[in-house]
Design a protein around this motif. Structure first.
Motif, PDB file in Angstrom:
ATOM      1  N   PRO A 115       0.627  -1.295   0.582  1.00 46.18           N
ATOM      2  CA  PRO A 115      -0.034  -0.072  -0.423  1.00 46.18           C
ATOM      3  C   PRO A 115       0.609   0.886   0.059  1.00 46.18           C
ATOM      4  O   PRO A 115       1.216   1.880   1.045  1.00 46.18           O
ATOM      5  CB  PRO A 115      -1.065  -0.177   1.451  1.00 46.18           C
ATOM      6  CG  PRO A 115      -0.528  -0.898   2.150  1.00 46.18           C
ATOM      7  CD  PRO A 115       0.925  -2.109   1.330  1.00 46.18           C
ATOM      8  N   VAL A 116       0.879   1.989  -1.116  1.00 51.64           N
ATOM      9  CA  VAL A 116       1.401   3.245  -1.374  1.00 51.64           C
ATOM     10  C   VAL A 116       0.820   4.079  -1.587  1.00 51.64           C
ATOM     11  O   VAL A 116       0.339   3.709  -2.523  1.00 51.64           O
ATOM     12  CB  VAL A 116       2.782   2.963  -1.584  1.00 51.64           C
ATOM     13  CG1 VAL A 116       2.913   2.310  -3.032  1.00 51.64           C
ATOM     14  CG2 VAL A 116       3.898   4.157  -1.890  1.00 51.64           C
ATOM     15  N   GLU A 117       0.802   5.569  -1.563  1.00 54.01           N
ATOM     16  CA  GLU A 117      -0.241   6.039  -2.255  1.00 54.01           C
ATOM     17  C   GLU A 117       0.302   7.167  -3.062  1.00 54.01           C
ATOM     18  O   GLU A 117       1.439   8.082  -2.898  1.00 54.01           O
ATOM     19  CB  GLU A 117      -0.838   6.880  -1.072  1.00 54.01           C
ATOM     20  CG  GLU A 117      -1.909   5.808  -0.229  1.00 54.01           C
ATOM     21  CD  GLU A 117      -2.910   5.290  -1.146  1.00 54.01           C
ATOM     22  OE1 GLU A 117      -3.269   5.671  -2.054  1.00 54.01           O
ATOM     23  OE2 GLU A 117      -2.741   3.773  -0.047  1.00 54.01           O
ATOM     24  N   SER A 123       3.569  14.536  -2.891  1.00 49.28           N
ATOM     25  CA  SER A 123       3.662  15.844  -1.688  1.00 49.28           C
ATOM     26  C   SER A 123       5.027  15.278  -1.210  1.00 49.28           C
ATOM     27  O   SER A 123       6.107  16.514  -1.006  1.00 49.28           O
ATOM     28  CB  SER A 123       2.905  15.315  -0.925  1.00 49.28           C
ATOM     29  OG  SER A 123       3.748  13.951   0.884  1.00 49.28           O
ATOM     30  N   ILE A 124       6.232  13.470  -1.268  1.00 46.49           N
ATOM     31  CA  ILE A 124       7.593  14.002  -1.135  1.00 46.49           C
ATOM     32  C   ILE A 124       7.619  14.835  -2.378  1.00 46.49           C
ATOM     33  O   ILE A 124       9.357  15.291  -2.475  1.00 46.49           O
ATOM     34  CB  ILE A 124       8.503  12.199  -1.422  1.00 46.49           C
ATOM     35  CG1 ILE A 124       7.166  11.845   0.594  1.00 46.49           C
ATOM     36  CG2 ILE A 124       9.751  12.276  -1.038  1.00 46.49           C
ATOM     37  CD1 ILE A 124       7.552  10.728   0.559  1.00 46.49           C
ATOM     38  N   ALA A 125       7.790  14.484  -3.374  1.00 44.11           N
ATOM     39  CA  ALA A 125       8.252  15.092  -4.644  1.00 44.11           C
ATOM     40  C   ALA A 125       8.161  16.801  -5.149  1.00 44.11           C
ATOM     41  O   ALA A 125       9.188  17.183  -5.213  1.00 44.11           O
ATOM     42  CB  ALA A 125       7.644  14.284  -6.271  1.00 44.11           C
ATOM     43  N   ALA A 136      10.603   5.630  -4.164  1.00 43.15           N
ATOM     44  CA  ALA A 136      10.977   5.288  -2.781  1.00 43.15           C
ATOM     45  C   ALA A 136      11.095   4.995  -1.447  1.00 43.15           C
ATOM     46  O   ALA A 136      10.509   5.094  -0.432  1.00 43.15           O
ATOM     47  CB  ALA A 136      12.666   4.390  -3.645  1.00 43.15           C
ATOM     48  N   ALA A 137      10.864   6.779  -1.424  1.00 43.34           N
ATOM     49  CA  ALA A 137      11.107   7.239   0.132  1.00 43.34           C
ATOM     50  C   ALA A 137       9.415   7.549   0.806  1.00 43.34           C
ATOM     51  O   ALA A 137       9.432   6.965   1.540  1.00 43.34           O
ATOM     52  CB  ALA A 137      11.039   8.733  -0.105  1.00 43.34           C
ATOM     53  N   ALA A 138       8.878   7.841  -0.300  1.00 37.80           N
ATOM     54  CA  ALA A 138       7.435   7.030   0.333  1.00 37.80           C
ATOM     55  C   ALA A 138       7.033   5.821   0.816  1.00 37.80           C
ATOM     56  O   ALA A 138       6.243   5.297   1.591  1.00 37.80           O
ATOM     57  CB  ALA A 138       6.391   7.535  -1.110  1.00 37.80           C
TER      58      ALA A 138
END
Ligand code: AMP
Ligand code: ZN
Ligand code: FE
Ligand code: FE
Length: 272
Positions: A115-117, A123-125, A136-138
């Motif tokens: 489960p990755v959204e 929002s990380i980018a 990858a960070a997400a």
């Protein structure tokens, strides 16, 4: 004085803002640094604004991912006119493609029960050109993997189970595009692809230099690419491919540099 010719910022998948990267470059005594974000020029102006206050030179640049036959080649463009309409339109297409590609990778991961959204990745980018390091960070944030390295190794490395290829830009087109924008194209980290045999063709299409010095190159490999560059009359360049202190262990800003004479060579080639 040394120059780092390959630096990423938050305008793409680097962790430091353009202003921070410039401040760090000043701190470690670089004379100049090239901002070379993936498919975007958004980091250039903020970096230049910071640089004019710090008394350090920013070389406007970009890094384009291309294909040439079976090889994936990354091509750096230096001293591009970052207002060139034709250039901007084309890199905008690459950036848009990146979004759809990451969406597909998120879908693949979900189908695998992970489960990755997409919202989280976005929002990380932030406003930057999106890429796999953001995904990858997400995945780390979602607890799917323990580290960015694990995300790449298990799921999203080239050919991994959740991998989706990038846009398919031919190396020759990238070389022409950079020349159209008034820039000098340099082949990035040739050791990461099998680029030696492709040099004559690339040179014919406008290639100006070779990044012989890169953290992924051993001393021997750098020497080998210096010889190849001389053989093909290409400018010998180098840089750290810095993405932030926590991105890749052991890779710091200015880890690989070249003397300022390399910048002069590029400038004189471009008639500046
Ligand atoms: P993309 O352009 O979206 O395909 O992402 C490529 C970027 O991912 C590279 O510039 C590196 O910053 C990063 N990358 C590629 N492979 C790895 C890896 N094995 N571990 C960590 N980062 C990687
Ligand atoms: Zn990157
Ligand atoms: Fe690269
Ligand atoms: Fe890079």
């Amino acid at each position: 004085m040394p120059v780092d010719m390959h630096v990423h910022t938050t305008a793409s998948d680097g962790q430091d803002s353009p202003a921070l990267v410039v401040a760090r470059a000043k701190e470690i005594g670089l004379e100049a640094l090239a901002i070379t974000d993936h498919d975007t020029v958004e980091g250039i102006e903020p970096a230049m604004a910071a640089a004019s206050l710090q008394g350090i030179e920013v070389i406007p640049g970009i890094e384009l991912s291309t294909v040439c036959g079976d090889e994936e080649l990354h091509i750096l463009g230096y001293f591009i006119d970052w207002h060139c309409r034709e250039f901007l339109d084309r890199i905008y297409e690459f950036r848009s493609f990146r979004v759809g590609r990451i969406e597909k990778m998120v879908k693949k991961l979900k189908a695998m029960g992970l489960p990755v959204e997409m919202e989280q990745v976005r929002s990380i980018a932030g406003a930057g050109s999106i890429g796999r390091p953001h995904l990858a960070a997400a995945m780390v944030a979602a607890g799917i993997v323990g580290s960015v390295t694990e995300a790449f190794d298990r799921y999203i490395c080239t050919g991994g189970p959740a991998y989706v290829p990038r846009y398919k830009l031919e190396a020759a087109e990238a070389l022409h595009l950079i020349r159209t924008a008034g820039g000098a194209p340099v082949l990035a980290h040739p050791g990461l692809s099998n680029a030696g045999k492709l040099l004559p063709g690339l040179k014919q299409e406008g290639l100006a230099g070779l990044e012989a010095y890169h953290p992924s190159h051993t001393r021997e490999l750098s020497a080998y690419y210096c010889r190849l560059a001389q053989e093909h009359m290409l400018i010998i360049s180098g840089g750290s491919d810095y993405h932030g202190a926590g991105h890749k262990e052991g890779v710091s800003l200015g880890l690989k540099t070249v003397p300022y004479a390399v910048v002069d060579e590029i400038k004189s080639l471009l008639g500046r």
